[in-house]
Design a protein around this motif. Structure first.
Motif, PDB file in Angstrom:
ATOM      1  N   VAL A 332     109.229 116.754  86.000  1.00  0.00           N
ATOM      2  CA  VAL A 332     109.295 117.937  86.853  1.00  0.00           C
ATOM      3  C   VAL A 332     110.225 117.617  88.016  1.00  0.00           C
ATOM      4  CG1 VAL A 332     108.001 119.549  88.304  1.00  0.00           C
ATOM      5  CG2 VAL A 332     106.950 118.591  86.240  1.00  0.00           C
ATOM      6  N   ARG A 333     111.209 118.464  88.233  1.00  0.00           N
ATOM      7  CA  ARG A 333     112.170 118.209  89.308  1.00  0.00           C
ATOM      8  C   ARG A 333     111.713 118.918  90.591  1.00  0.00           C
ATOM      9  NH1 ARG A 333     116.573 120.305  91.952  1.00  0.00           N
ATOM     10  NH2 ARG A 333     118.286 118.832  92.398  1.00  0.00           N
ATOM     11  N   THR A 365     101.512 123.823  93.568  1.00  0.00           N
ATOM     12  CA  THR A 365     101.535 125.137  92.911  1.00  0.00           C
ATOM     13  C   THR A 365     102.954 125.508  92.491  1.00  0.00           C
ATOM     14  OG1 THR A 365      99.609 125.900  94.154  1.00  0.00           O
ATOM     15  CG2 THR A 365     101.049 127.595  93.232  1.00  0.00           C
ATOM     16  N   ILE A 366     103.918 125.275  93.401  1.00  0.00           N
ATOM     17  CA  ILE A 366     105.313 125.599  93.106  1.00  0.00           C
ATOM     18  C   ILE A 366     105.802 124.804  91.910  1.00  0.00           C
ATOM     19  CG2 ILE A 366     107.682 125.376  93.980  1.00  0.00           C
ATOM     20  CD1 ILE A 366     106.478 125.961  96.795  1.00  0.00           C
ATOM     21  N   LEU A 367     105.518 123.511  91.890  1.00  0.00           N
ATOM     22  CA  LEU A 367     105.987 122.650  90.799  1.00  0.00           C
ATOM     23  C   LEU A 367     105.271 122.979  89.496  1.00  0.00           C
ATOM     24  CD1 LEU A 367     106.263 119.221  92.665  1.00  0.00           C
ATOM     25  CD2 LEU A 367     108.032 120.953  92.262  1.00  0.00           C
ATOM     26  N   ARG A 384      98.875 120.095  87.126  1.00  0.00           N
ATOM     27  CA  ARG A 384      98.675 119.949  88.571  1.00  0.00           C
ATOM     28  C   ARG A 384      98.037 118.593  88.906  1.00  0.00           C
ATOM     29  NH1 ARG A 384      98.325 123.966  92.516  1.00  0.00           N
ATOM     30  NH2 ARG A 384      97.313 123.278  94.457  1.00  0.00           N
ATOM     31  N   ARG A 385      97.032 118.190  88.109  1.00  0.00           N
ATOM     32  CA  ARG A 385      96.386 116.902  88.363  1.00  0.00           C
ATOM     33  C   ARG A 385      97.350 115.743  88.127  1.00  0.00           C
ATOM     34  NH1 ARG A 385      91.472 119.169  86.032  1.00  0.00           N
ATOM     35  NH2 ARG A 385      92.055 118.282  83.999  1.00  0.00           N
ATOM     36  N   ARG A 389      98.625 113.012  91.076  1.00  0.00           N
ATOM     37  CA  ARG A 389      98.385 111.572  90.977  1.00  0.00           C
ATOM     38  C   ARG A 389      99.663 110.755  91.086  1.00  0.00           C
ATOM     39  NH1 ARG A 389      94.576 113.215  86.850  1.00  0.00           N
ATOM     40  NH2 ARG A 389      96.205 112.881  85.278  1.00  0.00           N
ATOM     41  N   ASP A 390     100.814 111.392  91.095  1.00  0.00           N
ATOM     42  CA  ASP A 390     102.073 110.643  91.113  1.00  0.00           C
ATOM     43  C   ASP A 390     102.273 109.993  92.487  1.00  0.00           C
ATOM     44  OD1 ASP A 390     104.769 110.199  89.582  1.00  0.00           O
ATOM     45  OD2 ASP A 390     105.302 110.695  91.654  1.00  0.00           O
TER      46      ASP A 390
END
Length: 715
Positions: A332-333, A365-367, A384-385, A389-390
């Motif tokens: 995901v950017r 939320t946006i990502l 989302r989770r 966690r990243d």
């Protein structure tokens, strides 16, 4: 309190003319009814309070309402127990021939509903305080009682019409009032409710809209007006009561607050928050005044508080680079646009530290919304989770939106010149250097407005950590409840399968109660009304501390321009308009009820030498004791003689720091004597206290603390 069989009147022999049945018979009967009703009401309140305290506390609004009812009942019970029959201040007789109306600290009615006392704050009681010979307010006469030990030991009659002279042989021509002004002082401000004067009452009952300035010199009753006005407004203006914001009373220093601590409870009000400006911040308790006058002058200006906003904004700048965040279903950017959108999502006015979690949630939320995955089994919550966690994404966010302590932010301004120049570009290079200091967190009183602005703008630095902990606890509790619900449904063997008929959320809601606890009262506000005594001393920066706590801009501002140690060259309207209070009404008090003529004759030239246009009030009485001048070596003997000859009363030594406090004698600086009063005042070397306006004000303030005798001692 006298029993029902006791005579409520105990007039001394020299007042025998006042003790005739024609003069006090009706009062005797009425006060007996008051005594009986007070006893009944106390018993009723005790029973009701016991019931309320035994009742379940409940949750949320129910708990708040129960607590407020307990507080209301307790407050009324305390007042009734404390005063008993002394609740009655006096009576007024209408000119139209109506029944006398008796005025009390509280309203009181008997079991039949007959009104025995009207509350002093009610419109019905206003003529009792406001009537004068020029404006009788519909009264034939007025009587005020003097109470001692629960009995009337004197009373004072005033007649407003010729017809009222009949059956009023006990006229005193204000002698009772003047005698009350000369009574000995104690460590607590004396009770003056019964003798509130018409000019003071008009100010007390003024409306709460906008800003009311009460301007008056020493002894005019400014503090009396400020305290009684706070009690009156809470009674008369529903929007000011606790759930509407309440009232904050700000005094000049701790000795002053101790001196007036009993006034509001004696008026039946214990819901007013009282404090000094120092009390608004934990750093204020031990902070000294700024030693460098130039630094103090810089920090007293309101403009420096404006440096807080850009200082905080530097901790809210979104990253300019892009980041690829890996997930089990692809990357995901997150680029500058996503960062900026998330950072801009914080609602206006949300404190920085408290907005952090909302910004983080918005970023996730946006990502999540932007990430597309083909696998139907992968839900948005799973994505989302994974993002949350990243570690790299979390670290980038932590660097961009930092949790900041208010003290650290202000300390950086005082220790990093480039930071201060960026946040306060209007400062000159010399001013920037002047504000730097080696120990950046050696707080002074002049730092408090900036610390306060930083605290309000940043919010609680532990809010995010606490919210995460509470959220984890709730999730763990709900997970446990989920297991309980599933077990109840699985093991339900009732004929109607009641558990299975219930939705899981319904049953879970019955097991988990998320009732909100009521917010505790806080000096952070907001308050519906703020009363400020000795307001002439506040700097523009300090005014910002109070404006932040009163969005309605509803203020009572009490002070005397001639008692401003730092000078007050402009009008009240100009000063308050500059700090943001534009709807200003001014009420003047010009009669000095406290300071005898002998003292004012010496004090007036002192202040006029520095401030020719000073508002010096006119004294209404003489003490018969001339101001005495002597040598410092006489101090101990003077005090010993005075204490021996005066078994009660208070004295104060002003200007001798090494002199010890005694049981009835205080030792104070001129600054800490402000707002107080003593029977005997001894000034030590007042000519050494300083030059210019500051020295003149200190001498003037100290001299006018005396209610009976002033002594000036020099080395």
């Amino acid at each position: 309190m006298p029993s029902l069989d006791d005579d409520p009147f105990s007039l001394p022999d020299h007042l025998a003319a006042k003790a005739t049945p024609a003069l006090i018979g009706p009062d005797r009967a009425h006060l007996a009814a008051v005594a009986a009703t007070v006893d009944d009401t106390v018993r009723d309140l005790e029973e009701r309070l016991a019931v309320e305290r035994r009742a379940p506390a409940g949750h949320g609004t129910a708990a708040l309402e129960r607590d407020q009812e307990v507080q209301r009942l307790s407050s009324r019970l305390r007042t009734l127990r404390r005063f008993g029959l002394d609740l009655c201040l006096g009576r007024m007789v209408p000119a139209d021939g109506g029944e006398p109306v008796y005025v009390g600290r509280l309203g009181l009615a008997d079991r039949a509903g007959r009104r025995l006392l009207v509350d002093w704050r009610s419109p019905a009681a206003e003529p009792f305080f406001a009537a004068s010979h020029g404006d009788p307010r519909g009264l034939l006469s007025r009587r005020r009682y003097r109470w001692t030990g629960g009995r009337v030991t004197d009373y004072w009659d005033e007649v407003f019409t010729v017809d009222g002279l009949e059956d009023h042989a006990a006229l005193d021509d204000q002698s009772a009032f003047l005698a009350s002004l000369g009574e000995r002082r104690t460590a607590q401000m004396r009770d003056v409710l019964a003798t509130i004067q018409a000019d003071q009452d008009a100010v007390i009952r003024a409306g709460s809209r906008g800003t009311l300035v009460v301007d008056g010199g020493p002894g005019t009753g400014k503090t009396v007006v400020a305290l009684h006005r706070a009690a009156y407004l809470l009674y008369a203006d529903a929007r000011l009561r606790a759930r509407g914001g309440g009232v904050l009373f700000v005094g000049p220093h701790r000795p002053y607050l101790r001196y007036v601590a009993d006034v509001l409870p004696s008026l039946g009000e214990d819901g007013v928050r009282t404090c000094t400006l120092r009390d608004l911040l934990p750093e204020g308790a031990d902070a000294p005044d700024e030693a460098d006058p130039a630094v103090a002058a810089l920090k007293r200006r309101a403009g420096l508080v404006r440096a807080v906003e850009p200082a905080v904004r530097l901790y809210e700048e979104p990253p300019s680079g892009a980041l690829e965040v890996p997930t089990p279903w692809g990357e995901v950017r997150v680029g500058p646009e996503e960062w900026r959108e998330a950072f801009d999502s914080a609602p206006a006015g949300t404190p920085h530290n408290e907005a952090r979690d909302r910004v983080w949630d918005e970023l996730l939320t946006i990502l999540t919304d932007a990430f597309e995955v083909d696998d139907e089994d992968v839900t948005d919550e799973m994505v989302r989770r994974a993002l949350a966690r990243d570690e790299e994404l979390a670290a980038a966010f932590d660097r961009a939106w930092i949790i900041v302590e208010p003290t650290d932010l202000v300390a950086d301004l005082w220790s990093v010149p480039a930071y201060l120049r960026r946040c306060a570009p209007w400062l000159t290079p010399d001013e920037v250097r002047l504000l730097q200091r080696e120990d950046a967190q050696a707080w002074t009183t002049e730092d408090l407005p900036l610390l306060d602005a930083a605290r309000l703008r940043l919010g609680d630095p532990t809010a995010s950590r606490r919210a995460r902990r509470e959220r984890a606890e709730r999730e763990a509790e709900r997970a446990e409840m989920d297991a309980v619900v599933e077990h109840l449904i699985a093991t339900d063997d009732s004929d109607l399968m009641i558990m299975s008929m219930l939705r899981g959320d319904d049953l879970r809601g019955a097991l988990v109660q998320d009732g909100e606890a009521p917010d505790p009262h806080s000096l952070a506000g907001p308050f519906a009304h703020v009363v400020v005594d000795e307001a002439q001393e506040l700097s523009d920066a300090e005014w910002q501390m109070l404006l932040a706590r009163c969005p309605s801009r509803s203020f009572t501002v009490v002070g005397d321009r001639a008692q401003a140690r730092h000078g007050f060259p402009e009008t009240w309207e100009e000063r308050l308009g500059r700090v943001g209070l534009v709807e200003v009404t001014r009420a003047g008090l010009s009669v000095n009820y406290r300071t005898p003529e002998e003292v004012m004759a010496e004090a007036e030239p002192v202040i006029r030498a520095a401030l020719p246009d000073a508002n010096v009030p006119t004294s209404v009485r003489r003490s018969g004791i001339p101001v005495r001048h002597g040598a410092l070596s006489e101090l101990d003997d003077l005090l010993a003689t005075w204490l021996r000859e005066h078994p009660d009363g208070t004295g104060c030594v002003i200007g001798l720091a090494s002199y010890p406090d005694g049981e009835r004698v205080r030792s104070l600086t001129p600054v800490l004597s402000k707002g107080l009063e003593f029977d005997l005042v001894l000034l030590v070397d007042p000519d050494w206290w300083g030059d210019g306006v500051e020295g003149a004000v200190d001498r003037y303030v100290a001299m006018t603390r005396a209610t009976s005798q002033l002594v000036v001692l020099t080395r």
